[in-house]
Write an enzyme that holds these catalytic residues in place. Structure first.
Site, mmCIF file in Angstrom:
data_model
loop_
_atom_site.group_PDB
_atom_site.id
_atom_site.type_symbol
_atom_site.label_atom_id
_atom_site.label_comp_id
_atom_site.label_asym_id
_atom_site.label_seq_id
_atom_site.Cartn_x
_atom_site.Cartn_y
_atom_site.Cartn_z
ATOM 1 N N GLY A 42 0.988 -1.262 -0.033
ATOM 2 C CA GLY A 42 0.098 0.103 -0.109
ATOM 3 C C GLY A 42 0.638 1.220 -0.021
ATOM 4 N N TYR A 43 1.301 1.861 -1.100
ATOM 5 C CA TYR A 43 2.178 2.878 -1.389
ATOM 6 C C TYR A 43 1.452 3.865 -2.057
ATOM 7 C CZ TYR A 43 6.606 1.114 0.384
ATOM 8 O OH TYR A 43 7.688 0.501 1.120
ATOM 9 N N GLU A 88 12.502 -3.758 -4.387
ATOM 10 C CA GLU A 88 11.683 -3.923 -5.672
ATOM 11 C C GLU A 88 12.369 -3.515 -6.949
ATOM 12 O OE1 GLU A 88 7.246 -2.047 -7.070
ATOM 13 O OE2 GLU A 88 8.311 -0.765 -5.609
#
Length: 448
Positions: A136-137, A253
């Site tokens: 949740g960014y 990431e």
């Protein structure tokens, strides 16, 4: 320059290859394309259950999270062994695992920043895929500039009360937990006052709404938080210092995206496609099709049989309606311009591989990953997009058939690849952001 892997890496390769050969599941169907899609977009329950079962089989064999420390269920694999691991997965055409975000991002972040209680509670279930994770960014007003986020968390006793919205949340529709960035001090500068929480996606007040993509899949989601109670023990790092934790996750990431599977695999698929698409016998050398004169001849020379009818497939490309090959090997591959284009893609893929090996050498020497990693990410996503575009040019009208549609050539996989290719120019930092990093931190250009 020596491109040989170490004896340790080759021993690792032999062990993993032997395990894959003994345990690789049969393809889901004779026409299955196991490199299409990912856990992010698997909206089909059959595909998801297939991949989940394969993930758990790999985990039972000790082949999930192989680069994690042995103390946390991994194998402590070196960087070199991770390259070998990915090469063998590609060679075997092995299906992907699920919970990739948990494996690549959440687990390593918790191992680095989490409390011992958090590690013991969450890490084992990440490996086993008992609990699926999402990230949740991004928010409607905070995409590439994530630090501008507005989702709020207010302390209330032993809990944080969370209100706000996230968007483009991959896999949220299947997730059990979420790593969530929230603003806990609205008066602080935007990179300050942010905290990093672990949120149970089954909590009251969490609403997930899937977003339908161009591919027809529903892997991305928008997530709403309305007075969601999050225990304070689920805070990772210190309160208001979550940006440091978030940057750690972002580095994991981007390194995972830069380490995309060898692009030469896609080049080979493109060459195979060109060899299966027939060329019109009346096509001129420049690929333009001359006006047909009467009915086209079938492979057996018959001009009267219904099987002799042809279908158009790209600029000057045609296919017999019965699926047989044209005589004299007259496929799109016989066009020199097509071969030159694919050869150019092969050169780009080889250059990208050697560039990535140079980055691997840097890491093996104990140096941290540098901004040059942005070059690999940018080059890989651009090459992927250019190849997908060229494939659709070869397919012509057949490019309009969606993935899995009847009569679609190559099962419509290139249509899917084209529609999904843009995602790689956005995920993990947009191409525009990568250009800025390269310009400012690699080339030393002034900021605009």
């Amino acid at each position: 320059m020596d491109f040989k892997y170490s004896d340790e890496a080759e021993a690792f390769r032999r062990e993993f290859r032997t395990w894959l050969e003994a345990n690789l599941p049969p393809r889901r169907s004779p026409d299955a394309d196991d490199d299409i899609g990912s856990e992010i977009v698997r909206s089909d329950d059959h595909d998801w259950n297939f991949s989940l079962a394969w993930h758990r089989q790999m985990n039972a064999g000790g082949w999930v999270g192989v680069n994690w420390p042995k103390a946390y269920g991994g194998r402590g694999a070196t960087l070199e062994q991770m390259v070998v691991y990915n090469e063998e997965m590609v060679r075997a055409h092995a299906p992907g695992i699920v919970n990739g975000l948990g494996i690549m991002l959440v687990g390593p972040t918790l191992i680095h920043w989490g409390t011992e209680e958090q590690k013991q509670r969450f890490v084992p279930k990440i490996l086993s895929a008992e609990e699926i994770w999402c990230q949740g960014y991004s928010e409607p007003g905070a995409g590439s500039d994530v630090a501008s986020l507005n989702t709020r968390a207010v302390e209330e006793g032993d809990y944080f009360i969370v209100n706000g919205q996230k968007v483009w949340t991959s896999g949220a529709d299947r997730a059990d937990w979420c790593i969530l960035l929230v603003r806990t001090d609205p008066e602080a500068p935007k990179h300050k006052g942010i905290s990093y929480l672990l949120v149970d996606m089954h909590s009251p007040g969490v609403t997930v709404r899937p977003l339908v993509q161009m591919t027809g899949e529903k892997g991305f989601n928008e997530v709403f938080f309305e007075d969601v109670k999050v225990p304070k023990k689920n805070l990772v790092g210190e309160k208001n210092q979550g940006w440091q934790v978030a940057v750690t996750t972002l580095m994991f990431e981007r390194s995972s995206i830069a380490a995309m599977r060898d692009m030469m695999t896609s080049v080979n698929k493109l060459a195979k496609l060109a060899k299966t698409i027939g060329r019109n016998a009346n096509a001129s050398p420049n690929g333009r099709t001359a006006k047909p004169k009467g009915r086209a001849a079938a492979p057996n020379g018959d001009t009267t049989s219904p099987k002799a009818e042809t279908t158009q497939s790209g600029a000057g490309a045609t296919l017999p309606s019965d699926g047989t090959a044209w005589p004299n090997g007259s496929s799109a591959w016989d066009d020199t311009s097509v071969r030159q284009q694919i050869a150019g893609f092969a050169c780009d893929a080889a250059a990208l591989r050697y560039s990535n090996l140079r980055q691997l050498t840097r890491r093996l020497k104990g140096l941290p990953p540098g901004p040059e990693g942005s070059v690999g990410k940018l080059a890989a996503s651009d090459l992927n997009l250019r190849m997908a575009k060229f494939a659709l040019e070869l397919l012509g009208p057949y490019s309009q058939f969606e993935h899995g549609a009847p009569f679609a050539l190559d099962r419509g996989s290139w249509n899917y690849r084209m529609l999904s290719a843009r995602a790689f120019t956005i995920a993990g930092g947009t191409s525009e952001i990568q250009h800025n990093i390269i310009g400012e931190r690699v080339l030393g250009l002034p900021k605009g």
